[in-house]
Design a protein around this motif. Structure first.
Motif, PDB file in Angstrom:
ATOM      1  N   PRO A  73       0.795  -1.227   0.000  1.00 27.66           N
ATOM      2  CA  PRO A  73       0.000   0.000   0.000  1.00 27.66           C
ATOM      3  C   PRO A  73       0.826   1.273   0.000  1.00 27.66           C
ATOM      4  O   PRO A  73       0.289   2.375  -0.129  1.00 27.66           O
ATOM      5  CB  PRO A  73      -0.800  -0.113   1.307  1.00 27.66           C
ATOM      6  N   GLY A  74       2.144   1.144   0.123  1.00 26.77           N
ATOM      7  CA  GLY A  74       3.004   2.323   0.180  1.00 26.77           C
ATOM      8  C   GLY A  74       3.187   2.798   1.604  1.00 26.77           C
ATOM      9  O   GLY A  74       2.707   2.189   2.558  1.00 26.77           O
ATOM     10  N   ASP A  75       3.938   3.884   1.780  1.00 29.61           N
ATOM     11  CA  ASP A  75       4.179   4.477   3.105  1.00 29.61           C
ATOM     12  C   ASP A  75       5.124   3.674   3.982  1.00 29.61           C
ATOM     13  O   ASP A  75       5.119   3.834   5.193  1.00 29.61           O
ATOM     14  CB  ASP A  75       2.863   4.728   3.854  1.00 29.61           C
ATOM     15  N   GLY A  76       5.926   2.787   3.393  1.00 29.57           N
ATOM     16  CA  GLY A  76       6.982   2.164   4.162  1.00 29.57           C
ATOM     17  C   GLY A  76       6.731   0.721   4.565  1.00 29.57           C
ATOM     18  O   GLY A  76       5.641   0.165   4.393  1.00 29.57           O
ATOM     19  N   LEU A  77       7.784   0.120   5.125  1.00 29.11           N
ATOM     20  CA  LEU A  77       7.766  -1.293   5.474  1.00 29.11           C
ATOM     21  C   LEU A  77       6.730  -1.623   6.540  1.00 29.11           C
ATOM     22  O   LEU A  77       6.031  -2.641   6.440  1.00 29.11           O
ATOM     23  CB  LEU A  77       9.160  -1.717   5.944  1.00 29.11           C
ATOM     24  N   SER A  78       6.603  -0.790   7.555  1.00 26.07           N
ATOM     25  CA  SER A  78       5.645  -1.079   8.630  1.00 26.07           C
ATOM     26  C   SER A  78       4.228  -1.169   8.090  1.00 26.07           C
ATOM     27  O   SER A  78       3.453  -2.061   8.464  1.00 26.07           O
ATOM     28  CB  SER A  78       5.731  -0.010   9.724  1.00 26.07           C
ATOM     29  N   GLN A  79       3.868  -0.269   7.182  1.00 23.85           N
ATOM     30  CA  GLN A  79       2.528  -0.280   6.615  1.00 23.85           C
ATOM     31  C   GLN A  79       2.335  -1.488   5.695  1.00 23.85           C
ATOM     32  O   GLN A  79       1.256  -2.085   5.656  1.00 23.85           O
ATOM     33  CB  GLN A  79       2.263   1.020   5.853  1.00 23.85           C
ATOM     34  N   ALA A  80       3.386  -1.852   4.961  1.00 26.17           N
ATOM     35  CA  ALA A  80       3.301  -3.016   4.079  1.00 26.17           C
ATOM     36  C   ALA A  80       3.056  -4.284   4.881  1.00 26.17           C
ATOM     37  O   ALA A  80       2.201  -5.112   4.536  1.00 26.17           O
ATOM     38  CB  ALA A  80       4.583  -3.141   3.259  1.00 26.17           C
ATOM     39  N   VAL A  81       3.801  -4.450   5.959  1.00 26.38           N
ATOM     40  CA  VAL A  81       3.644  -5.637   6.793  1.00 26.38           C
ATOM     41  C   VAL A  81       2.282  -5.632   7.485  1.00 26.38           C
ATOM     42  O   VAL A  81       1.614  -6.669   7.586  1.00 26.38           O
ATOM     43  CB  VAL A  81       4.792  -5.732   7.814  1.00 26.38           C
ATOM     44  N   THR A  82       1.848  -4.479   7.944  1.00 25.32           N
ATOM     45  CA  THR A  82       0.532  -4.379   8.592  1.00 25.32           C
ATOM     46  C   THR A  82      -0.568  -4.854   7.653  1.00 25.32           C
ATOM     47  O   THR A  82      -1.456  -5.618   8.038  1.00 25.32           O
ATOM     48  CB  THR A  82       0.252  -2.923   9.032  1.00 25.32           C
ATOM     49  N   ALA A  83      -0.520  -4.414   6.392  1.00 28.09           N
ATOM     50  CA  ALA A  83      -1.533  -4.807   5.416  1.00 28.09           C
ATOM     51  C   ALA A  83      -1.483  -6.305   5.142  1.00 28.09           C
ATOM     52  O   ALA A  83      -2.539  -6.964   5.060  1.00 28.09           O
ATOM     53  CB  ALA A  83      -1.333  -4.025   4.121  1.00 28.09           C
ATOM     54  N   ALA A  84      -0.287  -6.855   5.006  1.00 31.61           N
ATOM     55  CA  ALA A  84      -0.162  -8.279   4.709  1.00 31.61           C
ATOM     56  C   ALA A  84      -0.617  -9.140   5.875  1.00 31.61           C
ATOM     57  O   ALA A  84      -1.290 -10.162   5.689  1.00 31.61           O
ATOM     58  CB  ALA A  84       1.281  -8.607   4.334  1.00 31.61           C
ATOM     59  N   VAL A  85      -0.271  -8.745   7.091  1.00 36.49           N
ATOM     60  CA  VAL A  85      -0.686  -9.500   8.268  1.00 36.49           C
ATOM     61  C   VAL A  85      -2.201  -9.468   8.422  1.00 36.49           C
ATOM     62  O   VAL A  85      -2.835 -10.471   8.774  1.00 36.49           O
ATOM     63  CB  VAL A  85       0.028  -8.962   9.529  1.00 36.49           C
ATOM     64  N   ALA A  86      -2.806  -8.316   8.131  1.00 38.88           N
ATOM     65  CA  ALA A  86      -4.262  -8.200   8.231  1.00 38.88           C
ATOM     66  C   ALA A  86      -4.965  -9.150   7.267  1.00 38.88           C
ATOM     67  O   ALA A  86      -6.099  -9.582   7.525  1.00 38.88           O
ATOM     68  CB  ALA A  86      -4.687  -6.760   7.955  1.00 38.88           C
ATOM     69  N   ALA A  87      -4.293  -9.489   6.168  1.00 33.34           N
ATOM     70  CA  ALA A  87      -4.883 -10.382   5.175  1.00 33.34           C
ATOM     71  C   ALA A  87      -4.502 -11.845   5.405  1.00 33.34           C
ATOM     72  O   ALA A  87      -4.881 -12.713   4.619  1.00 33.34           O
ATOM     73  CB  ALA A  87      -4.445  -9.955   3.775  1.00 33.34           C
ATOM     74  N   THR A  88      -3.756 -12.121   6.463  1.00 35.13           N
ATOM     75  CA  THR A  88      -3.264 -13.471   6.746  1.00 35.13           C
ATOM     76  C   THR A  88      -4.028 -14.077   7.916  1.00 35.13           C
ATOM     77  O   THR A  88      -4.049 -13.509   9.008  1.00 35.13           O
ATOM     78  CB  THR A  88      -1.754 -13.436   7.077  1.00 35.13           C
ATOM     79  N   GLU A  89      -4.644 -15.219   7.694  1.00 38.73           N
ATOM     80  CA  GLU A  89      -5.392 -15.891   8.758  1.00 38.73           C
ATOM     81  C   GLU A  89      -4.448 -16.670   9.666  1.00 38.73           C
ATOM     82  O   GLU A  89      -3.450 -17.217   9.227  1.00 38.73           O
ATOM     83  CB  GLU A  89      -6.423 -16.842   8.159  1.00 38.73           C
ATOM     84  N   GLY A  90      -4.814 -16.713  10.949  1.00 41.25           N
ATOM     85  CA  GLY A  90      -4.060 -17.515  11.899  1.00 41.25           C
ATOM     86  C   GLY A  90      -2.734 -16.890  12.271  1.00 41.25           C
ATOM     87  O   GLY A  90      -2.458 -15.737  11.945  1.00 41.25           O
ATOM     88  N   PRO A  91      -1.879 -17.656  12.942  1.00 42.93           N
ATOM     89  CA  PRO A  91      -0.541 -17.136  13.291  1.00 42.93           C
ATOM     90  C   PRO A  91       0.243 -16.805  12.036  1.00 42.93           C
ATOM     91  O   PRO A  91       0.035 -17.399  10.978  1.00 42.93           O
ATOM     92  CB  PRO A  91       0.103 -18.311  14.046  1.00 42.93           C
ATOM     93  N   TRP A  92       1.141 -15.856  12.144  1.00 43.89           N
ATOM     94  CA  TRP A  92       1.934 -15.428  10.998  1.00 43.89           C
ATOM     95  C   TRP A  92       3.364 -15.162  11.436  1.00 43.89           C
ATOM     96  O   TRP A  92       3.646 -14.912  12.613  1.00 43.89           O
ATOM     97  CB  TRP A  92       1.330 -14.164  10.367  1.00 43.89           C
ATOM     98  N   LEU A  93       4.245 -15.226  10.458  1.00 38.46           N
ATOM     99  CA  LEU A  93       5.669 -14.990  10.687  1.00 38.46           C
ATOM    100  C   LEU A  93       6.175 -14.083   9.578  1.00 38.46           C
ATOM    101  O   LEU A  93       6.083 -14.429   8.400  1.00 38.46           O
ATOM    102  CB  LEU A  93       6.418 -16.328  10.666  1.00 38.46           C
ATOM    103  N   VAL A  94       6.648 -12.898   9.943  1.00 35.41           N
ATOM    104  CA  VAL A  94       7.245 -11.987   8.972  1.00 35.41           C
ATOM    105  C   VAL A  94       8.716 -12.364   8.816  1.00 35.41           C
ATOM    106  O   VAL A  94       9.464 -12.393   9.801  1.00 35.41           O
ATOM    107  CB  VAL A  94       7.124 -10.515   9.416  1.00 35.41           C
ATOM    108  N   VAL A  95       9.112 -12.662   7.591  1.00 36.99           N
ATOM    109  CA  VAL A  95      10.491 -13.069   7.307  1.00 36.99           C
ATOM    110  C   VAL A  95      11.024 -12.161   6.208  1.00 36.99           C
ATOM    111  O   VAL A  95      10.371 -11.983   5.182  1.00 36.99           O
ATOM    112  CB  VAL A  95      10.566 -14.536   6.837  1.00 36.99           C
ATOM    113  N   HIS A  96      12.186 -11.592   6.410  1.00 34.75           N
ATOM    114  CA  HIS A  96      12.723 -10.679   5.402  1.00 34.75           C
ATOM    115  C   HIS A  96      13.497 -11.432   4.327  1.00 34.75           C
ATOM    116  O   HIS A  96      14.030 -12.517   4.556  1.00 34.75           O
ATOM    117  CB  HIS A  96      13.547  -9.587   6.072  1.00 34.75           C
ATOM    118  N   ALA A  97      13.542 -10.847   3.145  1.00 33.05           N
ATOM    119  CA  ALA A  97      14.038 -11.544   1.957  1.00 33.05           C
ATOM    120  C   ALA A  97      15.544 -11.490   1.795  1.00 33.05           C
ATOM    121  O   ALA A  97      16.071 -12.015   0.811  1.00 33.05           O
ATOM    122  CB  ALA A  97      13.366 -10.964   0.708  1.00 33.05           C
TER     123      ALA A  97
END
Length: 197
Positions: A73-97
């Motif tokens: 969605p833009g506006d930086g990494l925190s906002q990108a991760v927030t949007a992706a986590v909101a669309a992810t059901e159940g527990p989630w793990l953010v892993v950098h590339a």
């Protein structure tokens, strides 16, 4: 099933701090291969992967590797991760590339620490956050010293902190690249140490 969120920049724009060390072709190849490595490790660990990106090429590349894709969605990494986590059901793990030494065992260890009321965090060498997992929304605060902020954001949870070569070692600058290439599992990085043929 645990979801993995992997933010990926356009490969042509990644690793700009290496621009004085290696040429653009090799810099792009390094970013692509590092991302491919992380995606493969997460697949092997059984994670359901969502790549968040603003780049059409990365989106197509991710789809070819069996990943769901969410537009950044833009506006930086925190906002990108927030949007992706909101669309992810159940527990989630953010892993950098950009974790070139990551191994399946480390990801499975993080997965084992997830669940209701629990969080898993893995710091980078310079105090960032290379991996972060929770089963509930939190306030993401990426950037310099983000690990300290993420510890505070998960203070109400039972936390597991993972410190291992594959989760600590990322590639931001030339020293990181040289360090990673010299460690076990880093031999594939050796061709990127010089810009010559």
């Amino acid at each position: 099933m645990i979801g993995a969120v992997i933010p990926i920049k356009p490969f042509s724009e990644a690793k700009r701090r290496l621009a004085g060390e290696i040429d653009d072709v090799r810099r792009r190849a390094l970013a692509t291969m590092s991302a491919a490595h992380v995606v493969a490790i997460c697949h092997a660990a059984g994670l359901r992967i969502t790549v968040v990106t603003a780049d059409d090429e990365v989106a197509a590349w991710s789809g070819d590797r069996g990943c769901a894709v969410l537009e950044d969605p833009g506006d930086g990494l925190s906002q990108a991760v927030t949007a992706a986590v909101a669309a992810t059901e159940g527990p989630w793990l953010v892993v950098h590339a950009d974790l070139p030494l990551l191994v399946e065992r480390e990801v499975r260890s993080a997965m084992a620490g997830l669940g209701d009321g629990r969080a898993v965090l893995a710091p980078s060498r310079d105090g960032g956050t290379n991996m972060l997992g929770v089963a509930e929304p939190i306030a993401f605060a990426y950037g310099r010293s983000s690990f300290t902020r993420h510890l505070a954001a998960t203070a109400h949870l039972e936390r597991t902190v993972i410190v291992s070569p594959g989760t600590v070692v990322d590639i931001d600058g030339p020293d990181d690249l040289r360090r990673a290439a010299a460690l076990p599992g880093g031999a594939w990085l050796q061709p990127f140490l010089t810009s010559g043929p």
